[in-house]
Design a protein around this motif. Sequence first.
Motif, mmCIF file in Angstrom:
data_model
loop_
_atom_site.group_PDB
_atom_site.id
_atom_site.type_symbol
_atom_site.label_atom_id
_atom_site.label_comp_id
_atom_site.label_asym_id
_atom_site.label_seq_id
_atom_site.Cartn_x
_atom_site.Cartn_y
_atom_site.Cartn_z
ATOM 1 N N MET A 181 0.881 -1.169 0.000
ATOM 2 C CA MET A 181 0.000 0.000 0.000
ATOM 3 C C MET A 181 0.918 1.217 0.000
ATOM 4 S SD MET A 181 -3.235 1.104 2.383
ATOM 5 C CE MET A 181 -4.400 0.148 1.412
ATOM 6 N N LEU A 192 -5.230 -1.080 -2.774
ATOM 7 C CA LEU A 192 -5.891 0.213 -2.637
ATOM 8 C C LEU A 192 -7.263 0.028 -2.004
ATOM 9 C CD1 LEU A 192 -5.187 2.089 -6.018
ATOM 10 C CD2 LEU A 192 -4.100 2.479 -3.795
ATOM 11 N N SER A 209 -2.909 6.658 -3.537
ATOM 12 C CA SER A 209 -4.205 6.316 -4.120
ATOM 13 C C SER A 209 -4.316 6.836 -5.545
ATOM 14 C CB SER A 209 -5.337 6.895 -3.271
ATOM 15 O OG SER A 209 -5.369 6.280 -2.006
#
Length: 265
Positions: A181, A192, A209
């Motif tokens: 991540m 995500l 993200s």
Amino acid sequence: MRQARPTVADLRAMRGKRQLTMLRVLTLDEAEAAERAGVDIVSVPPELVCDPRYREVAPSLFTMPGDNFYEVGTADDFVRWAFRLYKAGADAVYCSASYATIKRMADEAIPVIGHVGLIPSRATWTGGFKAVGKTAETAMQVFEAVKNLEAAGAIGAEIEVVPVEVARAISERTSLIMLSMGAGDGCDAQYLFADDILGQTRGHVPRHSKVYRNFAAEYERLQAERIEAFSEFVNDVTSARYPEDRHVVNMSSSELERFEQMLPK
């Protein structure tokens, strides 16, 4: 057509062959979308995997429910919690509790995913919500945490917001399935949150993200439509436009006459 749900052995065999995909999903609709999109692994709230409809919509997703350690309790509590989830259809469990707790579950052959790097429930120890492992000393601490997870019997680890060079070097030196991540593509899977992918997150969006849709705008549009519809209903009632004849049931005139005769005078 989707293959059968992967096992821990399957995921281990895939290491180094291709990047796996992983999402955090919160609803049955999101789980079904992940299934149909070909996502490999999902993290879910425990109550979702316990829903009997879950495996109907997500039969082939390798599913990892998890709670923060302070929501579960002691090592024995974790074992009972994990067995309940395993029985419901989980393939592994996420655990950010102590190495001793992870070992307690691993000793019972429960597949456990740990967490290294930025661990939100323990961020105070590493300076808050920021990257971990940017110095040689802190990078070694991340590596040592991974080796401790190995020794405890974990099958994998989420590695969160760690420099890409550090995450790659660690992934090359561990048997764990490494779930990145924000730690780059040197790991085994890219992870995500569905909320971020769908643009549902309001306020700060993490650096790692990527937003693919703008659901927030669509939800705002739907809320505006909802308010308008409710307002129109209120206006119809107050102005006697609702109900109309088509919205009600009428009695025949003969039966109405009989009914009125039966009523007390």
